[in-house]
Design a protein around this motif. Structure first.
Motif, PDB file in Angstrom:
ATOM      1  N   ASP A 156       0.820  -1.210   0.000  1.00  0.00           N
ATOM      2  CA  ASP A 156       0.000   0.000   0.000  1.00  0.00           C
ATOM      3  C   ASP A 156       0.856   1.264   0.000  1.00  0.00           C
ATOM      4  OD1 ASP A 156      -2.345  -1.413  -0.067  1.00  0.00           O
ATOM      5  OD2 ASP A 156      -2.626  -1.401   2.112  1.00  0.00           O
ATOM      6  N   ASP A 157       1.900   1.269   0.837  1.00  0.00           N
ATOM      7  CA  ASP A 157       2.731   2.465   0.920  1.00  0.00           C
ATOM      8  C   ASP A 157       3.449   2.745  -0.395  1.00  0.00           C
ATOM      9  OD1 ASP A 157       2.666   4.194   3.030  1.00  0.00           O
ATOM     10  OD2 ASP A 157       4.594   3.610   3.863  1.00  0.00           O
ATOM     11  N   LEU A 158       3.897   1.695  -1.068  1.00  0.00           N
ATOM     12  CA  LEU A 158       4.583   1.886  -2.337  1.00  0.00           C
ATOM     13  C   LEU A 158       3.653   2.447  -3.405  1.00  0.00           C
ATOM     14  CD1 LEU A 158       6.852  -1.272  -2.401  1.00  0.00           C
ATOM     15  CD2 LEU A 158       7.642   1.085  -2.567  1.00  0.00           C
ATOM     16  N   GLN A 159       2.364   2.201  -3.272  1.00  0.00           N
ATOM     17  CA  GLN A 159       1.402   2.762  -4.216  1.00  0.00           C
ATOM     18  C   GLN A 159       1.104   4.219  -3.927  1.00  0.00           C
ATOM     19  OE1 GLN A 159      -1.906   0.222  -6.017  1.00  0.00           O
ATOM     20  NE2 GLN A 159      -1.822  -0.498  -3.913  1.00  0.00           N
ATOM     21  N   GLU A 160       0.943   4.539  -2.640  1.00  0.00           N
ATOM     22  CA  GLU A 160       0.367   5.828  -2.274  1.00  0.00           C
ATOM     23  C   GLU A 160       1.357   6.851  -1.729  1.00  0.00           C
ATOM     24  OE1 GLU A 160      -2.596   6.339  -3.169  1.00  0.00           O
ATOM     25  OE2 GLU A 160      -3.052   4.270  -3.691  1.00  0.00           O
ATOM     26  N   HIS A 161       2.516   6.420  -1.276  1.00  0.00           N
ATOM     27  CA  HIS A 161       3.399   7.330  -0.548  1.00  0.00           C
ATOM     28  C   HIS A 161       4.136   8.272  -1.500  1.00  0.00           C
ATOM     29  CE1 HIS A 161       5.583   8.222   3.263  1.00  0.00           C
ATOM     30  NE2 HIS A 161       6.448   8.743   2.399  1.00  0.00           N
ATOM     31  N   GLY A 162       4.067   9.543  -1.202  1.00  0.00           N
ATOM     32  CA  GLY A 162       4.853  10.547  -1.903  1.00  0.00           C
ATOM     33  C   GLY A 162       5.631  11.371  -0.897  1.00  0.00           C
ATOM     34  N   GLU A 163       6.667  12.056  -1.338  1.00  0.00           N
ATOM     35  CA  GLU A 163       7.497  12.825  -0.417  1.00  0.00           C
ATOM     36  C   GLU A 163       7.696  14.274  -0.868  1.00  0.00           C
ATOM     37  OE1 GLU A 163       8.643  12.761   2.486  1.00  0.00           O
ATOM     38  OE2 GLU A 163       8.053  10.721   3.048  1.00  0.00           O
ATOM     39  N   LEU A 164       6.686  14.864  -1.517  1.00  0.00           N
ATOM     40  CA  LEU A 164       6.798  16.271  -1.864  1.00  0.00           C
ATOM     41  C   LEU A 164       6.927  17.141  -0.616  1.00  0.00           C
ATOM     42  CD1 LEU A 164       4.313  16.585  -4.851  1.00  0.00           C
ATOM     43  CD2 LEU A 164       6.791  16.889  -4.924  1.00  0.00           C
ATOM     44  N   ASP A 165       6.420  16.660   0.506  1.00  0.00           N
ATOM     45  CA  ASP A 165       6.565  17.404   1.760  1.00  0.00           C
ATOM     46  C   ASP A 165       8.023  17.485   2.216  1.00  0.00           C
ATOM     47  OD1 ASP A 165       3.877  17.896   1.859  1.00  0.00           O
ATOM     48  OD2 ASP A 165       3.417  16.349   3.346  1.00  0.00           O
ATOM     49  N   ALA A 166       8.889  16.664   1.609  1.00  0.00           N
ATOM     50  CA  ALA A 166      10.312  16.697   1.965  1.00  0.00           C
ATOM     51  C   ALA A 166      11.073  17.779   1.212  1.00  0.00           C
ATOM     52  CB  ALA A 166      10.956  15.339   1.685  1.00  0.00           C
ATOM     53  N   VAL A 167      10.424  18.438   0.264  1.00  0.00           N
ATOM     54  CA  VAL A 167      11.123  19.438  -0.554  1.00  0.00           C
ATOM     55  C   VAL A 167      11.808  20.508   0.291  1.00  0.00           C
ATOM     56  CG1 VAL A 167      10.818  21.243  -2.294  1.00  0.00           C
ATOM     57  CG2 VAL A 167       9.759  18.996  -2.622  1.00  0.00           C
ATOM     58  N   PRO A 168      11.156  21.088   1.301  1.00  0.00           N
ATOM     59  CA  PRO A 168      11.857  22.091   2.115  1.00  0.00           C
ATOM     60  C   PRO A 168      13.122  21.548   2.772  1.00  0.00           C
ATOM     61  CG  PRO A 168       9.506  22.209   2.518  1.00  0.00           C
ATOM     62  CD  PRO A 168       9.729  20.975   1.707  1.00  0.00           C
ATOM     63  N   ALA A 169      13.126  20.256   3.093  1.00  0.00           N
ATOM     64  CA  ALA A 169      14.284  19.652   3.752  1.00  0.00           C
ATOM     65  C   ALA A 169      15.448  19.430   2.799  1.00  0.00           C
ATOM     66  CB  ALA A 169      13.885  18.330   4.408  1.00  0.00           C
ATOM     67  N   LEU A 170      15.205  19.493   1.487  1.00  0.00           N
ATOM     68  CA  LEU A 170      16.267  19.333   0.488  1.00  0.00           C
ATOM     69  C   LEU A 170      16.950  20.652   0.141  1.00  0.00           C
ATOM     70  CD1 LEU A 170      14.578  16.895  -2.059  1.00  0.00           C
ATOM     71  CD2 LEU A 170      16.635  16.402  -0.726  1.00  0.00           C
ATOM     72  N   GLN A 171      16.267  21.752   0.420  1.00  0.00           N
ATOM     73  CA  GLN A 171      16.778  23.042  -0.035  1.00  0.00           C
ATOM     74  C   GLN A 171      18.127  23.366   0.603  1.00  0.00           C
ATOM     75  OE1 GLN A 171      14.990  24.163  -2.633  1.00  0.00           O
ATOM     76  NE2 GLN A 171      13.849  22.303  -2.096  1.00  0.00           N
ATOM     77  N   GLY A 172      19.059  23.783  -0.245  1.00  0.00           N
ATOM     78  CA  GLY A 172      20.383  24.149   0.215  1.00  0.00           C
ATOM     79  C   GLY A 172      21.352  22.997   0.350  1.00  0.00           C
ATOM     80  N   ILE A 173      20.881  21.759   0.128  1.00  0.00           N
ATOM     81  CA  ILE A 173      21.756  20.586   0.237  1.00  0.00           C
ATOM     82  C   ILE A 173      22.210  20.171  -1.162  1.00  0.00           C
ATOM     83  CG2 ILE A 173      21.922  18.159   0.934  1.00  0.00           C
ATOM     84  CD1 ILE A 173      19.801  18.681   3.028  1.00  0.00           C
ATOM     85  N   PRO A 174      23.517  20.068  -1.402  1.00  0.00           N
ATOM     86  CA  PRO A 174      23.972  19.589  -2.709  1.00  0.00           C
ATOM     87  C   PRO A 174      23.717  18.093  -2.846  1.00  0.00           C
ATOM     88  CG  PRO A 174      25.845  19.837  -1.239  1.00  0.00           C
ATOM     89  CD  PRO A 174      24.639  20.357  -0.494  1.00  0.00           C
TER      90      PRO A 174
END
Length: 325
Positions: free
Chosen positions: A250-268
């Protein structure tokens, strides 16, 4: 590629010949790790491996993919030992995989995997720079871990100096890639076996070997790959508990991580995908680059989903560049 590995009989033969993974005395596989043990994560004993100096100022954390194990990164660990001996490597067998073993299906979630990553870092790499490397499901776990860190442990988030995401999605895959494979009529047969005979482990394992493993194997390798590596991959699939197939479905079907975008900012970092990846679509790598423009975007020509074994040099060089940044 030897096609015997893609048949049910071939899978069972590999399991009999090789026995279990984690032998510590052969390749393919991790060799001569300096430390191994377990970390408590939500009551689950998560198995980890550590290689490199105890006083290392940088630790590369490897997070493996679905139906794999920490050992799938052995070529990356070998590369770092040869070219960056001052760096520590930390690998974990995610819940439901490798030596961590089976957990109840409801605990097979991506957020749970992220908790495993964070607990392993907290206990085994509490100081110094961190480079996070995630492949496939492991990439989703890295994204989830970064999202959680940003809110719950900003000091740890600040230690992340680079991220490499290999064959990773950021949006729900729904009917694409792995979920499509697991939703196939072949996978339905396995699910039926689980429901009909939940206590008959042998029958269910035979069902998995017969129906799921060949389907997964044919989906991941697209380049010509050494027979030994295909065997190695086959053994990891064979060792994956059935509760992991069922629980992560179920998680592999439905899980997305767009909410993680702020946590990626500034990281190479690096976004790496295979030109012929049928498990995680190229469009997902492009979407990830769109929301994480600091990253370098690379496509491995002619390769499929299993880049860490199929095209290891491109992954190794990405990690090296982050370490040298």
């Amino acid at each position: 590629m030897n096609l015997r590995t893609l048949t049910p009989a071939g899978r069972r033969r590999i399991a009999l010949e090789r026995g279990v993974l984690h032998s510590q005395n052969r390749e393919p596989g991790l060799r001569d790790v300096d430390k191994q043990g377990t970390v408590n994560s939500e009551g689950i004993r998560v198995y980890y491996y550590r290689s490199g100096p105890v006083d290392a100022t940088t630790t590369v954390v490897f997070v493996h993919g679905f139906t794999l194990a920490a050992e799938s990164y052995y070529l990356q660990v070998k590369h770092l030992r040869q070219h960056h001996p001052e760096v520590a490597c930390l690998l974990l067998d995610l819940r439901g995989h490798g030596q961590t073993g089976a957990v109840a299906a409801p605990k097979c979630t991506i957020d749970g995997l992220a908790h495993d990553v964070r607990e392993t870092i907290a206990q085994q790499a509490p100081e110094g720079r961190l480079i996070l490397v995630g492949h496939s499901l492991g990439g989703l776990a890295v994204l989830a871990a970064l999202r959680q860190m940003l809110v719950e442990d900003p000091a740890c988030h600040a230690r992340v100096a680079g991220v490499t995401l290999v064959s990773t999605s950021i949006e729900s895959l729904s009917a694409q890639g792995i979920p499509q494979i697991l939703a196939s009529p072949l996978a339905d047969r396995v699910m039926e076996a689980v429901e009909a005979s939940p206590d008959d482990a042998r029958q269910v394992r035979e069902a998995a070997a017969k129906f799921l493993a060949p389907t997964l194997a044919t989906a991941v390798f697209k380049r010509s790959t050494d027979y030994e590596l295909v065997e190695f991959h086959a053994a990891m699939i064979h060792e994956t508990p059935l509760t992991s197939f069922v629980g992560f479905f179920d998680d592999l079907q439905e899980h997305g991580e767009l909410d993680a975008v702020p946590a990626l900012q500034g990281i190479p970092g690096f976004i790496i995908t295979g030109e012929k990846d049928e498990v995680t679509p190229l469009s997902q790598a492009e979407r990830l680059w769109e929301v994480w423009p600091e990253a370098w975007f690379q496509i491995a020509a002619g390769a499929g989903h299993m880049l860490i074994l199929e095209a290891p040099d491109i992954v190794n060089q990405a990690i090296s560049r982050l370490l040298e940044n």
